[in-house]
Structure formats: C-alpha cells, structure tokens
Write an enzyme that holds these catalytic residues in place. Structure first.
Site, PDB file in Angstrom:
ATOM      1  N   SER A 233       0.803  -1.225   0.000  1.00  0.00           N
ATOM      2  CA  SER A 233       0.000   0.000   0.000  1.00  0.00           C
ATOM      3  C   SER A 233       0.834   1.272   0.000  1.00  0.00           C
ATOM      4  CB  SER A 233      -0.940   0.016   1.212  1.00  0.00           C
ATOM      5  OG  SER A 233      -0.194   0.000   2.426  1.00  0.00           O
TER       6      SER A 233
ATOM      7  N   SER B 127      15.013  -8.021   2.207  1.00  0.00           N
ATOM      8  CA  SER B 127      15.877  -7.926   3.381  1.00  0.00           C
ATOM      9  C   SER B 127      16.267  -6.461   3.579  1.00  0.00           C
ATOM     10  CB  SER B 127      17.103  -8.823   3.189  1.00  0.00           C
ATOM     11  OG  SER B 127      17.992  -8.729   4.284  1.00  0.00           O
TER      12      SER B 127
ATOM     13  N   TYR C 128      15.582  -4.718  14.729  1.00  0.00           N
ATOM     14  CA  TYR C 128      15.293  -4.703  13.296  1.00  0.00           C
ATOM     15  C   TYR C 128      16.418  -5.381  12.514  1.00  0.00           C
ATOM     16  CZ  TYR C 128      14.319  -2.966   8.608  1.00  0.00           C
ATOM     17  OH  TYR C 128      14.071  -2.878   7.256  1.00  0.00           O
TER      18      TYR C 128
ATOM     19  N   LYS D 168      16.366  -8.873  10.062  1.00  0.00           N
ATOM     20  CA  LYS D 168      16.820  -8.969   8.676  1.00  0.00           C
ATOM     21  C   LYS D 168      17.967  -9.967   8.533  1.00  0.00           C
ATOM     22  CE  LYS D 168      13.777  -6.258   6.919  1.00  0.00           C
ATOM     23  NZ  LYS D 168      12.741  -6.818   6.025  1.00  0.00           N
TER      24      LYS D 168
END
Length: 271
Positions: free
Chosen positions: A14, A132, A146, A150
């Site tokens: 979106s 990634s 975070y 990844k």
C-alpha cells in the site's frame, strides 16, 4: 479463473517500497495482487488488485493465499515485503516489542512462505522474493532488533533456497540500502527509553533522518524486485543500488577491526 500472465503476490503493497514494486511488476506484465491490512482504504495502483492480509495471522494468510489462487488460478511469485522498523537501544525495548517486530518481519515471511509452498511445489515452479535490508549484512547500532530480524531473513532464505531448487522453486533476497520513503516515520520507538542512551539515541535519530532523505528512491528497489522475480537464472542476492554492493564488498574483504571502526564512525559512536 486462470490467467496466462504470471501472477505475483506482494505483501505490504500500500505504500513505499511495496507500492513501487507492485507498480513495477504490473508494468513488467505480471498480474499483481497487493496486500494491505485494510485494502479498502488503499489508494489504487494501476494494474494491481488489492486483498486484505495481516501477516501476523495464520488464518488471514491462509485466506489471502487461497483467494488469490481461486481468483487467478496460481501464484508464480511471492514477494515478502511487509515489514516494520524499530529504533532505540536494545536495552530500551521490551520483549513484547521485540516479538512484534519478529512476528511481522520474520514469522510473517515464514507464514507466507509455508502457505504458498504446497501450491508452488505441486506446479514445480515458483519464485519467493524476500525483501531484506543492508542491515541484514551489517550491524546497525540503535536498530538491533530490526537488524536481527533482517539477519534472520538472510539465513532463512539462503537455507530455504537450497531445499527448494530440486522442486522447481527458488528463494532469493532483495537487499535495499536506506530508501527515501516514509518507512522511518512508522518505526516502533523504544517503549522503555532510558536516560543512559538518550544522547546517543538522539544522534542516531538525526543520522538516520539524513540517511533516509539522501537514500535511493523506491524505484531502485522496485527494479531489483522485478529482476529477482523474472531472472531465468536467479542469483541469491539482488543489491538494490550501488551502496549495498559496496557495503557487501567491504564486509567481505576489509579487516574486521577496520570495519568495526567504520561502523562506529558512521554512527557517530565514541571510538
């Protein structure tokens, strides 16, 4: 209905990278299905059909995948793009917040992958593209959770790809550097901030704002997603821009002590 065109399902389509990648896949000739937690409120993207999906819900994932297969007859490409950022010192975030990041960024990818794999294996064809990050290759102070999510995606995808090749399915990675989107504005902020880290956290926040502003446009990442989706002889990793390629080379060949010093310098940390 079965379409003659390749069908691509992309999560988190979106806004930002997901929106740009969905538009680029449509331009490249794919039948594109984008997802959002509330698709009714999404600004339309030409050539993209939107469906509701919450990647943290097993039922929502199963329903969305079945809807796409029912409407279009197949899923040729899955792009796992949905994600959430987080910032603050590792000690400043609760385990509940850490779990939230992993539930979206890691387990969301796993849910989607498990949902499409029976279909792809049955057809002996498919491509899974996992988005990634440059911080899946290097450490990023004040984004430890975070970065860890990844790094997890890097290991998961590489291992998965070895398992799937004999079944006609490939799993590959797209690795963006800092990208000029609103992603940073939607980051989870540390829910247990501490005075101990306040000064350095503020320095990091300023550094990150500048890095994002000067980052690649989302179209650079979108181009890498298209290449990862359609290459007949796919690579494991697709660097989205020259910066990721440079960092990957530095991590591989620069002595560890020199690389460590460079990370601290870039992040304005005391030597």
């Amino acid at each position: 209905m079965t379409t003659a065109r390749q069908v691509a399902l992309i999560t988190g389509a979106s806004s930002g990278i997901g929106k740009a990648a969905a538009a680029a896949l449509a331009e490249a000739g794919y039948e594109v299905v984008g997802t959002s937690r509330a698709s009714a409120g999404v600004t339309p993207v030409p050539g993209v059909t939107f469906v509701d999906l919450d990647v943290t819900s097993d039922d929502s994932v199963a329903a969305a995948v079945q809807e796409v297969i029912h409407r279009f007859g197949k899923i040729d490409v899955l792009v796992n793009n949905a994600g959430i950022g987080s910032s603050g010192a590792a000690e400043e975030s609760s385990l509940d917040q850490d779990r939230r990041v992993f539930d979206i960024n890691v387990f969301g990818v796993m849910r989607m992958t498990k949902a499409v794999l029976p279909h792809m294996r049955a057809r002996k064809s498919g491509r899974i593209v996992n988005v990634s990050s440059i911080v899946g290759l290097i450490p990023q102070p004040y984004m430890a959770t975070y970065s860890a999510s990844k790094h997890a995606i890097e290991g998961y995808t590489e291992s998965l790809d070895h398992e799937l090749r004999e079944h006609g399915v490939r799993a590959v990675l797209v690795e963006p550097a800092w990208t000029n989107t609103d992603f940073e504005a939607n980051n989870l902020q540390a829910d247990k901030p501490m005075d101990t880290y306040a000064k350095q956290r503020a320095i990091f926040t300023d550094y990150m704002a500048g890095a994002m502003k000067e980052g690649h446009p989302a179209s650079v990442v979108a181009d890498a997603v298209v290449a990862a989706a359609q290459d007949s002889k796919p690579k494991l990793r697709y660097a989205a821009g020259s910066r990721v390629r440079q960092v990957s080379m530095l991590r591989r060949y620069v002595p560890a002590s020199a690389f460590d010093s460079q990370i601290r310098k870039l992040n304005h940390l005391p030597s």
